[in-house]
Design a protein around this motif. Structure first.
Motif, PDB file in Angstrom:
ATOM      1  N   GLU A   1      35.571  47.096  37.343  1.00  0.00           N
ATOM      2  CA  GLU A   1      34.953  48.284  36.745  1.00  0.00           C
ATOM      3  C   GLU A   1      35.987  49.177  36.076  1.00  0.00           C
ATOM      4  O   GLU A   1      35.763  49.689  34.967  1.00  0.00           O
ATOM      5  CB  GLU A   1      34.183  49.077  37.797  1.00  0.00           C
ATOM      6  N   LEU A   2      37.124  49.374  36.735  1.00  0.00           N
ATOM      7  CA  LEU A   2      38.159  50.228  36.151  1.00  0.00           C
ATOM      8  C   LEU A   2      38.718  49.622  34.864  1.00  0.00           C
ATOM      9  O   LEU A   2      39.061  50.347  33.928  1.00  0.00           O
ATOM     10  CB  LEU A   2      39.279  50.472  37.156  1.00  0.00           C
ATOM     11  N   ALA A   3      38.803  48.288  34.813  1.00  0.00           N
ATOM     12  CA  ALA A   3      39.245  47.631  33.583  1.00  0.00           C
ATOM     13  C   ALA A   3      38.239  47.859  32.458  1.00  0.00           C
ATOM     14  O   ALA A   3      38.611  48.121  31.306  1.00  0.00           O
ATOM     15  CB  ALA A   3      39.450  46.141  33.825  1.00  0.00           C
ATOM     16  N   VAL A   4      36.955  47.765  32.796  1.00  0.00           N
ATOM     17  CA  VAL A   4      35.914  48.017  31.803  1.00  0.00           C
ATOM     18  C   VAL A   4      35.982  49.462  31.323  1.00  0.00           C
ATOM     19  O   VAL A   4      35.913  49.749  30.120  1.00  0.00           O
ATOM     20  CB  VAL A   4      34.520  47.699  32.377  1.00  0.00           C
ATOM     21  N   ARG A   5      36.133  50.383  32.277  1.00  0.00           N
ATOM     22  CA  ARG A   5      36.211  51.801  31.918  1.00  0.00           C
ATOM     23  C   ARG A   5      37.476  52.115  31.122  1.00  0.00           C
ATOM     24  O   ARG A   5      37.534  53.125  30.405  1.00  0.00           O
ATOM     25  CB  ARG A   5      36.130  52.656  33.185  1.00  0.00           C
ATOM     26  N   SER A   6      38.484  51.257  31.234  1.00  0.00           N
ATOM     27  CA  SER A   6      39.714  51.406  30.456  1.00  0.00           C
ATOM     28  C   SER A   6      39.638  50.651  29.133  1.00  0.00           C
ATOM     29  O   SER A   6      40.635  50.579  28.402  1.00  0.00           O
ATOM     30  CB  SER A   6      40.915  50.903  31.262  1.00  0.00           C
ATOM     31  N   GLU A   7      38.469  50.064  28.859  1.00  0.00           N
ATOM     32  CA  GLU A   7      38.242  49.289  27.640  1.00  0.00           C
ATOM     33  C   GLU A   7      39.237  48.136  27.523  1.00  0.00           C
ATOM     34  O   GLU A   7      39.841  47.916  26.470  1.00  0.00           O
ATOM     35  CB  GLU A   7      38.278  50.205  26.414  1.00  0.00           C
ATOM     36  N   ASP A   8      39.385  47.415  28.623  1.00  0.00           N
ATOM     37  CA  ASP A   8      40.255  46.242  28.684  1.00  0.00           C
ATOM     38  C   ASP A   8      39.423  45.058  29.174  1.00  0.00           C
ATOM     39  O   ASP A   8      39.536  44.625  30.328  1.00  0.00           O
ATOM     40  CB  ASP A   8      41.432  46.506  29.637  1.00  0.00           C
ATOM     41  N   PRO A   9      38.557  44.515  28.312  1.00  0.00           N
ATOM     42  CA  PRO A   9      37.644  43.451  28.744  1.00  0.00           C
ATOM     43  C   PRO A   9      38.355  42.166  29.162  1.00  0.00           C
ATOM     44  O   PRO A   9      37.853  41.436  30.020  1.00  0.00           O
ATOM     45  CB  PRO A   9      36.752  43.220  27.522  1.00  0.00           C
ATOM     46  N   ASP A  10      39.500  41.878  28.568  1.00  0.00           N
ATOM     47  CA  ASP A  10      40.218  40.651  28.937  1.00  0.00           C
ATOM     48  C   ASP A  10      40.655  40.707  30.399  1.00  0.00           C
ATOM     49  O   ASP A  10      40.488  39.730  31.150  1.00  0.00           O
ATOM     50  CB  ASP A  10      41.437  40.446  28.029  1.00  0.00           C
ATOM     51  N   ASP A  11      41.230  41.838  30.801  1.00  0.00           N
ATOM     52  CA  ASP A  11      41.649  41.980  32.193  1.00  0.00           C
ATOM     53  C   ASP A  11      40.439  41.981  33.112  1.00  0.00           C
ATOM     54  O   ASP A  11      40.486  41.415  34.214  1.00  0.00           O
ATOM     55  CB  ASP A  11      42.443  43.274  32.378  1.00  0.00           C
ATOM     56  N   ALA A  12      39.354  42.588  32.669  1.00  0.00           N
ATOM     57  CA  ALA A  12      38.135  42.609  33.484  1.00  0.00           C
ATOM     58  C   ALA A  12      37.643  41.190  33.745  1.00  0.00           C
ATOM     59  O   ALA A  12      37.249  40.862  34.874  1.00  0.00           O
ATOM     60  CB  ALA A  12      37.053  43.426  32.789  1.00  0.00           C
ATOM     61  N   ARG A  13      37.668  40.343  32.722  1.00  0.00           N
ATOM     62  CA  ARG A  13      37.207  38.956  32.908  1.00  0.00           C
ATOM     63  C   ARG A  13      38.143  38.172  33.816  1.00  0.00           C
ATOM     64  O   ARG A  13      37.694  37.345  34.620  1.00  0.00           O
ATOM     65  CB  ARG A  13      37.066  38.275  31.549  1.00  0.00           C
ATOM     66  N   GLU A  14      39.456  38.413  33.711  1.00  0.00           N
ATOM     67  CA  GLU A  14      40.402  37.734  34.603  1.00  0.00           C
ATOM     68  C   GLU A  14      40.174  38.138  36.055  1.00  0.00           C
ATOM     69  O   GLU A  14      40.180  37.288  36.956  1.00  0.00           O
ATOM     70  CB  GLU A  14      41.837  38.061  34.185  1.00  0.00           C
ATOM     71  N   LEU A  15      39.975  39.419  36.277  1.00  0.00           N
ATOM     72  CA  LEU A  15      39.714  39.898  37.633  1.00  0.00           C
ATOM     73  C   LEU A  15      38.389  39.349  38.160  1.00  0.00           C
ATOM     74  O   LEU A  15      38.282  38.992  39.334  1.00  0.00           O
ATOM     75  CB  LEU A  15      39.696  41.424  37.642  1.00  0.00           C
ATOM     76  N   LEU A  16      37.393  39.275  37.283  1.00  0.00           N
ATOM     77  CA  LEU A  16      36.104  38.724  37.695  1.00  0.00           C
ATOM     78  C   LEU A  16      36.243  37.261  38.089  1.00  0.00           C
ATOM     79  O   LEU A  16      35.656  36.815  39.090  1.00  0.00           O
ATOM     80  CB  LEU A  16      35.082  38.864  36.567  1.00  0.00           C
ATOM     81  N   ALA A  17      37.032  36.491  37.340  1.00  0.00           N
ATOM     82  CA  ALA A  17      37.244  35.081  37.676  1.00  0.00           C
ATOM     83  C   ALA A  17      37.919  34.953  39.043  1.00  0.00           C
ATOM     84  O   ALA A  17      37.565  34.070  39.838  1.00  0.00           O
ATOM     85  CB  ALA A  17      38.099  34.413  36.598  1.00  0.00           C
ATOM     86  N   THR A  18      38.879  35.826  39.332  1.00  0.00           N
ATOM     87  CA  THR A  18      39.528  35.819  40.643  1.00  0.00           C
ATOM     88  C   THR A  18      38.528  36.137  41.742  1.00  0.00           C
ATOM     89  O   THR A  18      38.529  35.518  42.814  1.00  0.00           O
ATOM     90  CB  THR A  18      40.679  36.838  40.673  1.00  0.00           C
ATOM     91  N   LEU A  19      37.655  37.111  41.477  1.00  0.00           N
ATOM     92  CA  LEU A  19      36.628  37.481  42.448  1.00  0.00           C
ATOM     93  C   LEU A  19      35.636  36.340  42.661  1.00  0.00           C
ATOM     94  O   LEU A  19      35.252  36.046  43.804  1.00  0.00           O
ATOM     95  CB  LEU A  19      35.901  38.737  41.969  1.00  0.00           C
ATOM     96  N   GLU A  20      35.240  35.677  41.600  1.00  0.00           N
ATOM     97  CA  GLU A  20      34.304  34.548  41.723  1.00  0.00           C
ATOM     98  C   GLU A  20      34.910  33.423  42.560  1.00  0.00           C
ATOM     99  O   GLU A  20      34.224  32.818  43.394  1.00  0.00           O
ATOM    100  CB  GLU A  20      33.930  34.030  40.325  1.00  0.00           C
ATOM    101  N   ASP A  21      36.205  33.164  42.345  1.00  0.00           N
ATOM    102  CA  ASP A  21      36.878  32.136  43.145  1.00  0.00           C
ATOM    103  C   ASP A  21      36.931  32.530  44.611  1.00  0.00           C
ATOM    104  O   ASP A  21      36.711  31.701  45.504  1.00  0.00           O
ATOM    105  CB  ASP A  21      38.295  31.917  42.596  1.00  0.00           C
ATOM    106  N   LEU A  22      37.200  33.799  44.881  1.00  0.00           N
ATOM    107  CA  LEU A  22      37.243  34.282  46.260  1.00  0.00           C
ATOM    108  C   LEU A  22      35.883  34.114  46.936  1.00  0.00           C
ATOM    109  O   LEU A  22      35.813  33.661  48.094  1.00  0.00           O
ATOM    110  CB  LEU A  22      37.657  35.753  46.277  1.00  0.00           C
ATOM    111  N   VAL A  23      34.818  34.448  46.247  1.00  0.00           N
ATOM    112  CA  VAL A  23      33.478  34.349  46.842  1.00  0.00           C
ATOM    113  C   VAL A  23      33.089  32.902  47.067  1.00  0.00           C
ATOM    114  O   VAL A  23      32.418  32.568  48.053  1.00  0.00           O
ATOM    115  CB  VAL A  23      32.447  35.074  45.948  1.00  0.00           C
ATOM    116  N   ARG A  24      33.520  32.008  46.192  1.00  0.00           N
ATOM    117  CA  ARG A  24      33.241  30.578  46.409  1.00  0.00           C
ATOM    118  C   ARG A  24      33.918  30.069  47.673  1.00  0.00           C
ATOM    119  O   ARG A  24      33.347  29.269  48.420  1.00  0.00           O
ATOM    120  CB  ARG A  24      33.714  29.754  45.197  1.00  0.00           C
ATOM    121  N   ARG A  25      35.134  30.546  47.909  1.00  0.00           N
ATOM    122  CA  ARG A  25      35.894  30.075  49.063  1.00  0.00           C
ATOM    123  C   ARG A  25      35.464  30.744  50.362  1.00  0.00           C
ATOM    124  O   ARG A  25      35.458  30.106  51.419  1.00  0.00           O
ATOM    125  CB  ARG A  25      37.391  30.302  48.824  1.00  0.00           C
TER     126      ARG A  25
END
Length: 251
Positions: free
Chosen positions: A207-231
């Motif tokens: 969310e903070l990445a989105v609010r900082s208008e940094d969508p690339d970092d937001a997507r990278e963080l989301l991918a890390t979160l998705e991997d964590l939830v899968r595991r």
């Protein structure tokens, strides 16, 4: 004879907030569910909107700059969630999304350690005014010294780093510092950090990445979160993931 105490007991205080165009504010708040109660153009532009005991007044000010605004007011309610859902629905209908950057925008309801652990969110209106919605304090939450006691929900260092980041971003409006502090805490978090704490931290970092208008970092963080939830799936981690995805979808 009526005493000053009697009069004061029946008083109603009304916030009067500045804006460049009162009609913009009228259109904004009526879209979010409030009703027009007054409007004038001369001698000075002025408008008011209300919903129940919520009563917001705006006056026109030439060349008002939302970026320079420091005006604010508070709405104290028994439960913040219903108002958030009402405002969120209105924002989505008006703008096609729930804006989290620019003017207007809204923050999500969160418990705030600097407010006795009470939940709260803010609507930043088109003029840059912060309309802060907070849950009403209970008898157990009383000022300690000259401030409300810092109330942590507990947890490890990363959980407390999220609490600090929420205060920085949502109470103080300092998103860059909140983001810097939270990303640093994520990097330093030991391997044995609870997955749910890491998931919540990652979700807020998205969310903070989105609010900082940094969508690339937001997507990278989301991918890390998705991997964590899968595991390490859990209800709380899945909720954090759903919120992070919603934030990216809304931005």
């Amino acid at each position: 004879m009526t005493s000053s105490d009697d009069v004061a007991a029946q008083a109603v205080m009304v916030p009067m907030l500045p804006c460049a165009d009162v009609d913009v504010m009228l259109e904004f708040w009526t879209a979010l569910g409030l009703k027009q109660t007054y409007r004038q153009v001369r001698p000075n532009p002025y408008v008011s909107v209300a919903l129940g005991a919520i009563d917001l007044h705006y006056y026109g000010l030439d060349e008002w700059d939302p970026e320079q605004s420091h005006s604010t007011c508070a709405i104290v309610v028994p439960d913040t969630r219903p108002l958030f859902e009402l405002f969120q629905t209105g924002l989505r209908a008006r703008y096609g999304k729930v804006p989290v950057t620019g003017f207007p925008r809204i923050t999500r309801p969160r418990e705030r350690a600097n407010n006795g652990g009470l939940s709260g969110f803010s609507v930043i209106d088109p003029a840059g005014n912060w309309v802060r919605v907070s849950r009403k304090p209970t008898e157990k939450i009383q000022p300690s010294g000259d401030a409300v006691q810092w109330t942590s929900a507990g947890g490890g260092r990363l959980a407390k780093a999220v609490e600090n980041a929420v205060v920085l971003a949502d109470s103080h409006g300092d998103v860059p510092q909140a983001r810097k502090a939270l990303l640093g805490a994520l990097r330093r978090a030991p391997e044995d950090t609870r997955p749910v704490d890491r998931a919540r931290a990652l979700a807020f970092a998205v969310e903070l990445a989105v609010r900082s208008e940094d969508p690339d970092d937001a997507r990278e963080l989301l991918a890390t979160l998705e991997d964590l939830v899968r595991r390490t799936p859990s209800r709380a981690a899945k909720t954090a993931l759903a919120e992070a995805r919603a934030t990216l979808g809304e931005a």
